[in-house]
Every structure is written in C-alpha cells, then in structure tokens.
Design an enzyme around this catalytic site. Structure first.
Site, short mmCIF file in Angstrom:
data_model
loop_
_atom_site.label_atom_id
_atom_site.label_comp_id
_atom_site.label_asym_id
_atom_site.label_seq_id
_atom_site.Cartn_x
_atom_site.Cartn_y
_atom_site.Cartn_z
N CYS A 84 1.03 -1.44 -0.15
CA CYS A 84 -0.20 0.04 -0.40
C CYS A 84 0.91 1.36 -0.28
CB CYS A 84 -0.59 -0.35 1.20
SG CYS A 84 -2.02 1.51 1.48
N CYS A 166 -7.84 0.16 8.31
CA CYS A 166 -6.57 0.50 7.66
C CYS A 166 -6.33 1.25 9.08
CB CYS A 166 -6.94 1.85 7.09
SG CYS A 166 -5.55 3.37 7.03
N ASP A 385 -1.14 29.50 6.08
CA ASP A 385 -1.19 28.15 5.97
C ASP A 385 -1.76 27.93 5.00
OD1 ASP A 385 -1.34 25.69 6.62
OD2 ASP A 385 -3.19 25.51 7.72
N CYS A 412 3.07 22.89 5.46
CA CYS A 412 3.25 20.93 5.65
C CYS A 412 4.33 20.23 4.77
CB CYS A 412 2.19 20.19 5.05
SG CYS A 412 1.03 20.99 3.32
#
Length: 470
Positions: A84, A166, A385, A412
């Site tokens: 995955c 998951c 952001d 990020c």
C-alpha cells in the site's frame, strides 16, 4: 576508468549503508560521494540494492535484501504495508520517525533557507495509529473476482490495494470501509475506469468527528443518476449509529482531482459537526480540515501562547478556509479578517462563526494579492497556511507591503517553508522567534511546522523572484 565508475550504472548490485531519510520517505545511502535513494529502508540498515534511474550525482535504488537490519526497523502494523502507498514509514520505529522529521525541518532551513543557528521547539506528538479523521479511497472492480474493492494505490501505480481496515484511520470508520463496498456491488453500480473514462463510482470518502463521533459517508461519481441510492443511503443511516449523512459528489472530469463542484445530500445532513479548540465546526465532504485533530489543536495552542494576544489587535488569516484558525484566534483579538479564494469555504466559515456566536470576523472571497489592493485595515498579526507548494511570490510581496508586526507561517513542507522564510527575513526585515514542528502525519514522511516572525526596524523593498526548492 575507475572501478566505481564502471559500477555506477543501471542494474548494478551493491551493498550500502543507509544513513538518512529523504523528505519523500526514502532511505538515503552514500556511495563514492553519490547519494542513493532507496524506498523501504531505515537509517542503520545495511542493504543490497540494485541501481535504477542512475544520474551523475545520485541514483534511485531497488531494495534486493537486508544484510543487517537497523535497530530502528520494526514489523509494520498493517498486513499490506509493503504494498500500500498510503504509509511509507510503518517499518520505522515511532521514535526514529520523530527524530527524522525534526532533521528534515532542520536540514531544509539550513540548506534552502540559509538559517544556521535556529533552534526548534520539541516536536508535538500524539497517537501514531488510528489518528486520521478522514479517508478517501479510490474504488476498483476486480476482473478476477468481480468484487468491488476500496483502498489506497499500490506504491508507484494506480492499482488499488483492497482494504477492510486501515491502522491509521479512526477505528470507527473501519466497518464502513469493509461493508459499504459490498453494498455497492450488490446494487450493481458500475465502477469508474480512469483509462477509458467509463463507469460511475470513483471514490468512497469517509470522515468522522473525533470528539463528536459523527460520521459522514460520500460517494464520488461521474453520474448523478444512481438508481436506488436514496434507499441505500437510508439503509446505511439505519445501520451505522454514528452516521449522520450520506452524500453524492458529482465529478465528471478526467484527472486525479477527487471532488467535483456539486455535492448532493441523499439522506441525513450534508455535514458533520466537530469540536475543535472549544468551538463547533461544520465539516462537509469536501471541506479541508486537518486530518489529525488532536495534534492540530496542540499546534493552535502553541500559536496562541507565542502570540500572547492582548485583545486590541487586528488579525489576518490569509488562507482562512472554513475558519479553523481564524475563529479560535478571533476570540482573542479586536477584529479577525479571513481571506480565501474558494467561495464554498468562505460560506462555511461564516456559518461556523455564526454557530459559535463570534461576531468580530469579516470574510472575503479573494486572493491575498487582490484583497490587499482594496483593504483599508492594516493587520497587526498575519497568519498564512498555504498548500504544500508554499506561498506564491505575490503573497510574500503582499505580506511585506502590509508589514504586520508578527507573521505566523503554518507549513506542511519544510522545503517551501525554508524558501519563504528566507524571503520574509531578507534584509533583516523579519526575525524568526519560534519554530514549532508537529507530527500530524505519523507513518509518513510529512511534517508540519509553524514559524513565528517578528518585524524588525529595517524595511527594504521586496524582490520579485522566487524559485521552487528541489
């Protein structure tokens, strides 16, 4: 020609020591002053690797075997982790992951930003499994079993790895993941084939309020005509106690964008409610909201502490979205201004402000560079952001023209953070007073970081060039 030059070619099999991790999640080995990027490896591993995609100064490698395992190598908690593509670091010990993320931020700030002596605050952390409040799975019909499958794409491909649970998503979503695809198969709804651009259902999107437990189920389809969907939606509402709404999102376009522009509520309500920072937020299927509620709340707490707002400030949120940061900080200032280019997000921000009785907010559907042309109120504090690509040069220039006393940069991607901080601090216009990394995405190489900047007395003119970091 040296022996090393003879070996530096595609197909060569060599043994190397893994010494670092890249921002894409690959292990990094050094050989003859060249870098080799090797997926599924851990610093401290000695591995046998076959060279592929060989360049002059670096190559990518395919792991052939582990000669000596790193003490930081662990057994993945997911049985399909080796296939995955959803998680890249399940084979790495949690403490080693955290160390690597701090290193990624430090290296980017030094290499790209040119900051040599900055000190990072200790990494903010939370649960390393079952933390995600949202998951969006591509759908696939198996040609072998004719069953409907849902899961993440296999590494480096668009082949779906079928999942019934998951380990990084909230456990309350597992029953929906396991059972809804069976209902889709029984209804006979066709599954989208991206190569032929045929079929109906493309994705199954699930989200949950971590604090409220409310759940939302959304099917993304090329076609609004889904016979029996309203009936099935009511069956799902009756079956799952936490489910508050079933939606259909219409996306007829080619490409890898998940959500289209139109979302229809088929049963229940088209949103769930979540509690964040003591406020109530309504989240629709396509709403951007941090996937790790608890660590995002810690990050907001650091911002509030570092700003130490006194109540008389004007606060600007330049990528305000639905008001996730705007509204909690609005409670501590005189006026909060939210700027966002997506009208649907602004509509939700206004609803969320009203829902919480917050009246000192003004929201604008504009880009930052367009808003600044007509603004008549200079902010004391500005928060940005941006997406992973960072701020456009026009946004950086807009911030420098506004000249707020403090800037909060939420990022990020360390590379674009370092690039943009370098531009903001150019000529000593701003000084970084606090750097706060946060592990919002355990089991992946992604790391969030907040930088707090304080204006200095020097005010040089901003330059116009910007480069994308590599």
């Amino acid at each position: 020609m040296s022996d090393s030059a003879n070996l530096w070619q595609q197909g060569t099999l060599i043994d190397v020591d893994v010494v670092d991790l890249s921002d894409r999640g690959d292990g990094v080995a050094k050989w003859d002053d060249r870098a080799i990027f090797i997926p599924d490896t851990v610093p401290g591993d000695r591995v046998q690797v076959r060279l592929v995609q060989v360049k002059r100064h670096y190559a990518h490698g395919k792991l052939q075997g582990i000669v000596t395992a790193s003490p930081d190598r662990i057994r993945p908690r997911c049985i399909v982790a080796d296939k995955c593509g959803g998680c890249q670091w399940q084979h790495i010990d949690d403490a080693a992951q955290r160390t690597a993320k701090v290193n990624l931020v430090e290296q980017a700030l030094q290499r790209i930003g040119g900051f040599e002596s900055l000190t990072l605050a200790p990494l903010l952390t939370g649960e390393t499994l079952h933390y995600r409040n949202k998951a969006t799975y591509p759908l696939h019909r198996s040609t072998q079993t004719n069953t409907v499958q849902a899961g993440y794409y296999r590494k480096g491909s668009h082949q779906v790895v079928n999942l019934n649970q998951c380990p990084v998503q909230d456990e309350r979503l597992d029953p929906l993941l396991a059972e809804v695809k069976q209902d889709i198969a029984e209804r006979g709804w066709s599954i989208y084939n991206e190569k032929r651009h045929q079929g109906r259902l493309r994705h199954l999107a699930l989200r949950v309020g971590r604090r409220t437990g409310q759940q939302l189920l959304t099917l993304v389809s090329c076609d609004r005509a889904m016979p029996g969907l309203e009936e099935q939606a009511q069956i799902w509402l009756d079956r799952y106690p936490g489910l508050v709404g079933v939606c259909l999102n219409h996306n007829p376009q080619r490409g890898n964008v998940i959500f289209g522009d139109d979302t229809l509520c088929m049963a229940g309500q088209p949103y769930l409610e979540e509690t964040f920072a003591g406020l109530t937020f309504r989240l629709r299927p396509e709403t951007f909201f941090q996937v790790n509620t608890e660590v995002a709340e810690q990050l907001l707490g650091v911002i509030q502490t570092q700003l130490n707002l006194q109540g008389d400030e004007v606060f600007l949120d330049a990528y305000c979205g639905i008001g996730t940061f705007t509204l909690p900080l609005a409670q501590r200032v005189k006026l909060a201004i939210g700027v966002e280019s997506q009208g649907s997000a602004i509509a939700q921000a206004e609803i969320n402000a009203k829902l919480n009785g917050i009246h000192n907010t003004v929201f604008h559907i504009k880009t930052m560079e367009n808003w600044i042309k007509t603004c008549d109120t200079a902010p004391d504090v500005a928060l940005v952001d941006p997406p992973r690509k960072g701020c456009d040069r026009s946004v950086i220039n807009s911030l420098l023209r506004l000249n707020p006393q403090r800037i909060v940069y939420v990022s990020c991607k360390p590379a674009t953070l370092a690039r943009d901080l370098k531009l903001l601090c150019e000529g000593d216009r701003y000084r970084i007073t606090h750097l706060q990394p946060a592990d919002l995405f355990p089991q992946t190489p992604h790391v969030e970081c907040v930088a707090i900047l304080q204006a200095q007395t020097v005010t040089p003119e901003p330059s116009d060039s910007i480069e994308e970091p590599v």
